[in-house]
Motif scaffolding. Sequence first.
Motif, mmCIF file in Angstrom:
data_model
loop_
_atom_site.group_PDB
_atom_site.id
_atom_site.type_symbol
_atom_site.label_atom_id
_atom_site.label_comp_id
_atom_site.label_asym_id
_atom_site.label_seq_id
_atom_site.Cartn_x
_atom_site.Cartn_y
_atom_site.Cartn_z
ATOM 1 N N ARG A 15 0.838 -1.175 -0.033
ATOM 2 C CA ARG A 15 0.165 -0.126 0.050
ATOM 3 C C ARG A 15 1.102 1.332 0.003
ATOM 4 O O ARG A 15 1.804 1.141 0.678
ATOM 5 N N THR A 16 0.448 2.351 -0.880
ATOM 6 C CA THR A 16 1.176 3.483 -0.751
ATOM 7 C C THR A 16 0.272 4.417 -0.325
ATOM 8 O O THR A 16 -0.981 4.356 -0.456
ATOM 9 N N GLU A 17 0.822 5.662 0.249
ATOM 10 C CA GLU A 17 -0.194 6.656 0.441
ATOM 11 C C GLU A 17 0.577 8.137 0.275
ATOM 12 O O GLU A 17 1.536 8.293 0.315
ATOM 13 N N GLU A 18 -0.353 8.865 -0.259
ATOM 14 C CA GLU A 18 0.017 10.002 -0.764
ATOM 15 C C GLU A 18 -1.025 11.068 0.031
ATOM 16 O O GLU A 18 -2.106 10.713 0.629
ATOM 17 N N ARG A 19 -0.608 12.451 0.000
ATOM 18 C CA ARG A 19 -1.567 13.302 0.610
ATOM 19 C C ARG A 19 -1.839 14.489 -0.500
ATOM 20 O O ARG A 19 -1.075 14.884 -1.068
ATOM 21 N N TYR A 304 -15.458 13.404 -8.422
ATOM 22 C CA TYR A 304 -14.381 12.393 -8.319
ATOM 23 C C TYR A 304 -14.118 11.564 -9.459
ATOM 24 O O TYR A 304 -13.270 11.448 -10.192
ATOM 25 N N ARG B 15 -13.829 7.314 -1.659
ATOM 26 C CA ARG B 15 -14.040 7.285 -2.834
ATOM 27 C C ARG B 15 -12.970 6.255 -3.508
ATOM 28 O O ARG B 15 -11.858 6.294 -3.202
ATOM 29 N N TYR B 16 -13.515 5.308 -4.351
ATOM 30 C CA TYR B 16 -12.500 4.157 -4.854
ATOM 31 C C TYR B 16 -12.861 3.912 -6.252
ATOM 32 O O TYR B 16 -13.766 3.918 -6.916
ATOM 33 N N ARG B 17 -11.487 3.686 -6.984
ATOM 34 C CA ARG B 17 -11.691 3.263 -8.366
ATOM 35 C C ARG B 17 -10.704 1.985 -8.560
ATOM 36 O O ARG B 17 -9.491 2.209 -8.129
ATOM 37 N N GLY B 23 -5.843 -0.297 -7.099
ATOM 38 C CA GLY B 23 -7.153 0.478 -6.635
ATOM 39 C C GLY B 23 -6.617 1.823 -6.222
ATOM 40 O O GLY B 23 -5.480 1.842 -5.431
ATOM 41 N N VAL B 24 -7.441 2.850 -6.323
ATOM 42 C CA VAL B 24 -7.073 4.228 -5.835
ATOM 43 C C VAL B 24 -8.249 4.633 -5.027
ATOM 44 O O VAL B 24 -9.388 4.647 -5.266
ATOM 45 N N VAL B 25 -7.610 4.862 -3.927
ATOM 46 C CA VAL B 25 -8.763 5.177 -2.853
ATOM 47 C C VAL B 25 -8.465 6.633 -2.397
ATOM 48 O O VAL B 25 -7.295 6.971 -1.836
ATOM 49 N N VAL B 26 -9.631 7.408 -2.164
ATOM 50 C CA VAL B 26 -9.344 8.796 -1.945
ATOM 51 C C VAL B 26 -10.169 9.061 -0.500
ATOM 52 O O VAL B 26 -11.397 8.492 -0.776
ATOM 53 N N GLN B 28 -11.496 12.115 1.157
ATOM 54 C CA GLN B 28 -11.416 13.517 0.764
ATOM 55 C C GLN B 28 -11.322 14.486 1.816
ATOM 56 O O GLN B 28 -10.705 15.382 1.652
ATOM 57 N N GLU B 32 -6.224 12.333 1.679
ATOM 58 C CA GLU B 32 -5.240 11.086 1.692
ATOM 59 C C GLU B 32 -5.608 10.333 0.355
ATOM 60 O O GLU B 32 -6.947 10.062 0.005
ATOM 61 N N VAL B 33 -4.600 9.939 -0.244
ATOM 62 C CA VAL B 33 -4.765 9.039 -1.579
ATOM 63 C C VAL B 33 -3.970 7.715 -1.387
ATOM 64 O O VAL B 33 -2.973 8.082 -0.719
ATOM 65 N N LEU B 34 -4.551 6.761 -1.453
ATOM 66 C CA LEU B 34 -3.912 5.532 -1.131
ATOM 67 C C LEU B 34 -3.968 4.885 -2.497
ATOM 68 O O LEU B 34 -4.834 4.576 -3.324
ATOM 69 N N VAL B 35 -2.866 3.781 -2.627
ATOM 70 C CA VAL B 35 -2.747 3.070 -3.934
ATOM 71 C C VAL B 35 -2.781 1.646 -3.276
ATOM 72 O O VAL B 35 -2.143 1.337 -2.500
ATOM 73 N N VAL B 36 -3.732 0.657 -3.661
ATOM 74 C CA VAL B 36 -3.619 -0.635 -3.072
ATOM 75 C C VAL B 36 -3.496 -1.600 -4.310
ATOM 76 O O VAL B 36 -3.726 -1.271 -5.229
#
Lengths: 341, 97
Positions: A15-19, A304, B15-17, B23-26, B28, B32-36
């Motif tokens: 898992r990676t996390e960005e802001r 979004y 929000r997830y796509r 997966g990209v999870v935000v 809002q 935070e933006v997460l990539v799984v």
Amino acid sequence: MPMHSDGQTAMTGARTEERIEPANSRGSPRLAPAAFGERFLRHPDLFPARQSGERWGEERVVVHFAGSDYVCDGLSTTQAAAIRERFGALCTASAPAARPSVNIRVFRAAAADFVDDDREWEFDFDLDYAPGVVRFAGFHFMGRLDGTATLRAALWTPEDSRLVSHAIFENVLRVVAAYHLLGQGGVLLHSAAVADGPGAHVFFGPSGAGKSTVSRLALAAHCAVLSDDMNALRLTADGVVAEKVPFAGDIGQTQETADGSYPVRGLFRLEKGEIPALRAMGAASAVAALLECAPFVNRNPYRYDELVAALQALGARLPVRVLTFAPDHRFRELLRMGTVQ
Amino acid sequence: MIRHTTVLAKSSDARYRNIGGEGVVVRQSAGEVLVVNGVGARVLDLLETRTPVGGLLDTLAAEYAIDRATLECDVLAYLQELLDAGIIEDASGGSPD
């Protein structure tokens, strides 16, 4: 069958996390306002429910950039003159019907409606979202955007002579431009765009990633820079183009930057390091990295899906890569790497 | 504690796509933006069906060649992490204890 391509079974390790970047790179980071508008408005609950009010005057100024006209109505003579001085050659007398446009109406507001404090001006304000509506409030202004495909904007302010000098107009224009570009399938990206011949390389990343550094290196290498802070990316019939927007970063405030529309050769997520290198990004990582650099729209839950679709479309047309760079003379080598790899 | 009967769902703030299998999870409100990865995205896809966690584990066990104990350990840890981060919430009517 392993659970992960490299045989790892732990999902959290991948898992990676960005802001998400604060809305304005030069503003104060502020991730969770207590309530919309309360830092700027005496009565946030009395925020205008529709776009109406008393115009400042009858002047109109059209500001043209990134393929669209931003038609500003209801201005006083003083406000119109200040906008024409600030935006110079971007101002035109009229908006051809064939070109996309957004109307921005400027209304009077009472100074007593706003919090009175020691602040002069700043690129920081509150945003609030509802379906088809974006509200924003900042130093001596309130604004709202209505619509999605076709936008209408309104600005309420008590400022006449300080509308431009105190960044009020620019703050509003940034938000309007971000949503207008999104409506066209494009994006306003926190980025540095460097022209390289007829094309451009676009370097993006959060504050501190190196956008201004890359821009200075590019200028030292006699490359033209569109902006070191924000650029418009639009999908056209010929591909993705980068275009300058009139929101100057550090460099744009002190020297002339390039105009025009440049086919984008590549998108580069900046990362500082000792050894220049490029590495590919997966589609999801590319979208996530671009998303964090799409100000004003990236926190709007009602847009979004549209934003992600636009970023996916960009990523499908262009390589999106991580560029590790050191602030030294190897910059030209980086451009060459970005072109040939 | 997440039980096999717990039903989990994405929180209203998330929000997830699924993009290219990842997966990209935000989140809002938190910015935070997460990539799984692919497995993480598959779990989020399955959460859309409002299947209790036990059923979700059964589905994953059928899809991935991994022993059940490891699968449960990893999936429950992942779900707890998502829960702690506010990306998902208990949708089974009670608290996830």
